[in-house]
Motif scaffolding. Structure first.
Motif, PDB file in Angstrom:
ATOM      1  N   ASP A  36      22.681  19.550  35.819  1.00 38.89           N
ATOM      2  CA  ASP A  36      22.251  19.806  34.447  1.00 38.89           C
ATOM      3  C   ASP A  36      22.657  21.189  33.939  1.00 38.89           C
ATOM      4  OD1 ASP A  36      20.979  17.288  34.324  1.00 38.89           O
ATOM      5  OD2 ASP A  36      19.197  18.116  35.297  1.00 38.89           O
ATOM      6  N   LEU A  37      23.287  21.995  34.824  1.00 35.21           N
ATOM      7  CA  LEU A  37      23.681  23.346  34.441  1.00 35.21           C
ATOM      8  C   LEU A  37      25.198  23.479  34.425  1.00 35.21           C
ATOM      9  CD1 LEU A  37      21.226  25.570  36.538  1.00 35.21           C
ATOM     10  CD2 LEU A  37      21.068  25.019  34.108  1.00 35.21           C
ATOM     11  N   THR A  38      25.704  24.269  33.474  1.00 36.55           N
ATOM     12  CA  THR A  38      27.113  24.656  33.466  1.00 36.55           C
ATOM     13  C   THR A  38      27.165  26.088  33.972  1.00 36.55           C
ATOM     14  OG1 THR A  38      27.587  23.225  31.574  1.00 36.55           O
ATOM     15  CG2 THR A  38      29.193  24.944  32.077  1.00 36.55           C
ATOM     16  N   SER A  39      27.514  26.248  35.236  1.00 32.34           N
ATOM     17  CA  SER A  39      27.487  27.561  35.875  1.00 32.34           C
ATOM     18  C   SER A  39      28.900  28.070  36.128  1.00 32.34           C
ATOM     19  CB  SER A  39      26.727  27.500  37.205  1.00 32.34           C
ATOM     20  OG  SER A  39      25.393  27.073  37.009  1.00 32.34           O
ATOM     21  N   TYR A  40      29.105  29.345  35.860  1.00 29.55           N
ATOM     22  CA  TYR A  40      30.394  29.999  36.067  1.00 29.55           C
ATOM     23  C   TYR A  40      30.227  31.066  37.150  1.00 29.55           C
ATOM     24  CZ  TYR A  40      32.434  28.080  31.720  1.00 29.55           C
ATOM     25  OH  TYR A  40      32.943  27.269  30.735  1.00 29.55           O
ATOM     26  N   TYR A  41      31.091  31.037  38.156  1.00 22.58           N
ATOM     27  CA  TYR A  41      31.081  32.033  39.224  1.00 22.58           C
ATOM     28  C   TYR A  41      32.501  32.551  39.405  1.00 22.58           C
ATOM     29  CZ  TYR A  41      26.677  29.674  40.071  1.00 22.58           C
ATOM     30  OH  TYR A  41      25.431  29.121  39.906  1.00 22.58           O
ATOM     31  N   PHE A  42      32.654  33.872  39.447  1.00 22.64           N
ATOM     32  CA  PHE A  42      34.018  34.393  39.498  1.00 22.64           C
ATOM     33  C   PHE A  42      34.157  35.568  40.457  1.00 22.64           C
ATOM     34  CE2 PHE A  42      31.933  36.893  36.229  1.00 22.64           C
ATOM     35  CZ  PHE A  42      32.483  38.180  36.348  1.00 22.64           C
ATOM     36  N   LEU A  43      35.374  35.743  40.933  1.00 26.43           N
ATOM     37  CA  LEU A  43      35.752  36.865  41.788  1.00 26.43           C
ATOM     38  C   LEU A  43      36.259  37.972  40.881  1.00 26.43           C
ATOM     39  CD1 LEU A  43      37.740  34.816  44.461  1.00 26.43           C
ATOM     40  CD2 LEU A  43      35.325  35.448  44.496  1.00 26.43           C
ATOM     41  N   ALA A  44      35.532  39.074  40.843  1.00 22.28           N
ATOM     42  CA  ALA A  44      35.820  40.153  39.886  1.00 22.28           C
ATOM     43  C   ALA A  44      36.858  41.113  40.454  1.00 22.28           C
ATOM     44  CB  ALA A  44      34.530  40.879  39.511  1.00 22.28           C
ATOM     45  N   ASP A  45      38.107  40.639  40.524  1.00 22.51           N
ATOM     46  CA  ASP A  45      39.141  41.486  41.133  1.00 22.51           C
ATOM     47  C   ASP A  45      39.600  42.615  40.216  1.00 22.51           C
ATOM     48  OD1 ASP A  45      40.259  39.506  39.531  1.00 22.51           O
ATOM     49  OD2 ASP A  45      41.939  39.075  40.867  1.00 22.51           O
ATOM     50  N   TYR A  46      39.536  42.434  38.892  1.00 19.58           N
ATOM     51  CA  TYR A  46      39.842  43.551  37.991  1.00 19.58           C
ATOM     52  C   TYR A  46      38.818  44.673  38.142  1.00 19.58           C
ATOM     53  CZ  TYR A  46      43.602  41.296  35.300  1.00 19.58           C
ATOM     54  OH  TYR A  46      44.785  40.722  34.912  1.00 19.58           O
ATOM     55  N   HIS A  47      37.579  44.318  38.323  1.00 17.03           N
ATOM     56  CA  HIS A  47      36.538  45.329  38.526  1.00 17.03           C
ATOM     57  C   HIS A  47      36.793  46.149  39.787  1.00 17.03           C
ATOM     58  CE1 HIS A  47      33.756  44.448  35.272  1.00 17.03           C
ATOM     59  NE2 HIS A  47      33.865  43.160  35.530  1.00 17.03           N
ATOM     60  N   SER A  48      37.345  45.513  40.799  1.00 18.16           N
ATOM     61  CA  SER A  48      37.567  46.211  42.061  1.00 18.16           C
ATOM     62  C   SER A  48      38.614  47.314  41.941  1.00 18.16           C
ATOM     63  CB  SER A  48      37.992  45.227  43.160  1.00 18.16           C
ATOM     64  OG  SER A  48      39.321  44.774  42.968  1.00 18.16           O
ATOM     65  N   LEU A  49      39.442  47.259  40.896  1.00 19.43           N
ATOM     66  CA  LEU A  49      40.461  48.294  40.694  1.00 19.43           C
ATOM     67  C   LEU A  49      39.847  49.672  40.449  1.00 19.43           C
ATOM     68  CD1 LEU A  49      42.909  46.321  38.370  1.00 19.43           C
ATOM     69  CD2 LEU A  49      43.441  47.132  40.673  1.00 19.43           C
ATOM     70  N   ILE A  50      38.604  49.703  40.015  1.00 17.39           N
ATOM     71  CA  ILE A  50      37.964  50.968  39.656  1.00 17.39           C
ATOM     72  C   ILE A  50      37.834  51.887  40.862  1.00 17.39           C
ATOM     73  CG2 ILE A  50      35.822  52.014  38.802  1.00 17.39           C
ATOM     74  CD1 ILE A  50      35.431  49.442  37.126  1.00 17.39           C
ATOM     75  N   LYS A  51      37.414  51.334  41.994  1.00 16.99           N
ATOM     76  CA  LYS A  51      37.166  52.169  43.176  1.00 16.99           C
ATOM     77  C   LYS A  51      38.119  51.882  44.330  1.00 16.99           C
ATOM     78  CE  LYS A  51      32.219  52.913  42.325  1.00 16.99           C
ATOM     79  NZ  LYS A  51      30.844  52.747  42.872  1.00 16.99           N
TER      80      LYS A  51
END
Length: 336
Positions: A36-51
């Protein structure tokens, strides 16, 4: 595709550990199975560029995290599971939102303020020394992740609440300036979610290097658990379960009945060596089958890549037409 009911991301900056599992992965896996849910899960590889400036570490982390989520039962056929960098609409939306976001709002971001404070404490001449624009504008990329799919609810830790508030501010600014396209996401903080302590008693974290990897070998898992710090109380001496790292880890995996029984044994004076062995056997039993699936996935990265690519195709069924609406709202469109 529908708007996201739930959306969660995990940064590809290291090996998933027990704290990641109980705090983020386990509840996400449970939600992913809800039809009953539309769930999105993602690998935040752009975020990892920060550190993280190590390309191989980022690639390895992406593989390990994706394999961990799948091995632990993520229903990638029912949810939308994708890699952030496979959605080109996200960085484009980030720039559009950046052009609406007040610098003063970013000045108040906790991560930026903490970095400035550290420079000032070290008496550096430039308070912005070593601070990149990635760190400074990180909340805008996070806002784009959420607003791209009009997520209704975003589960976060307490340290991320400010970023969700900023996302709401940015969305409201766009809706007021152009058209009302964005849902203002609701912050979801699970106060009952377990926060595990690491080997040294502090919060389990890659930053402290005190974490227990989720899918180490049995031998390595036992060795790490045996390294967990305890006090000097001897066998048969009563012990306080509420101040014990070993007990807190056990409680995060066990049933209420099992936890209650172990608390009784603490008060009766369980020996530390016996407790560590018991904790190892209990967690190892839970992770044994997922570990086998994880190792099979790690040996066949193409299988993971295929899953992520399919997830990206599903995500872009939403992001492509939605970004077209955003573009038209701001006046970026064909002249004919």
């Amino acid at each position: 595709m529908k708007n996201a009911d739930f959306l969660t991301g995990i940064t590809t900056s290291g090996t998933p550990h027990l704290g990641n599992y109980v705090g983020a992965i386990r509840p996400a896996v449970e939600s992913s199975k809800n039809p009953d849910l539309t769930s999105y899960y993602f690998l935040a590889d752009y975020h990892s560029l920060i550190k993280n400036h190590d390309p191989e570490k980022r690639k390895t982390s992406t593989l390990e995290i994706a394999a961990a989520w799948i091995a632990l039962g993520l229903d990638y056929n029912n949810c939308v599971f994708y890699r952030q960098s496979d959605i080109p609409e996200i960085p484009e939306l980030t720039w559009i939102l950046t052009c609406l976001t007040a610098k003063g709002l970013m000045n108040r971001a906790h991560a930026y303020k903490a970095a400035v404070q550290e420079n000032e404490e070290q008496q550096r001449k430039d308070p912005d020394q070593g601070i990149t624009m990635g760190l400074f504008s990180y909340p805008i990329l996070m806002a784009a992740d959420i607003l791209m799919f009009n997520a209704a609810k975003v589960p976060v830790g307490k340290d991320q609440i400010q970023h969700l508030e900023m996302t709401r501010d940015i969305a409201a600014k766009f809706n007021h300036t152009y058209n009302t396209l964005f849902v203002l996401p609701e912050v979801v903080v699970d106060d009952t979610a377990a926060v595990l302590c690491g080997l040294d008693g502090r919060k389990m974290s890659k930053s402290y290097n005190n974490f227990i990897p989720l899918f180490d070998t049995e031998k390595r898992l036992r060795k790490m658990i045996m390294k967990i710090q305890t006090n000097s109380l001897g066998p048969d001496e009563p012990k306080d379960p509420d101040t014990c790292t070993l007990f807190s880890i056990y409680r995060a995996f066990a049933t209420p009945e099992q936890t209650k029984d172990l608390a009784r044994r603490y008060r009766e004076g369980i020996a530390w060596g016996a407790m560590k062995q018991e904790l190892f056997e209990y967690i190892n039993d839970i992770l044994k089958e997922p570990r086998q699936r994880y190792e099979a996935l790690m040996a066949n990265p193409k299988d993971i890549e295929d899953i992520l690519k399919k997830g990206a195709l599903r995500a872009r069924e939403y992001s492509v037409p939605f970004l077209d609406k955003v573009r038209k709202s701001v006046g970026i469109q064909s002249l004919s």
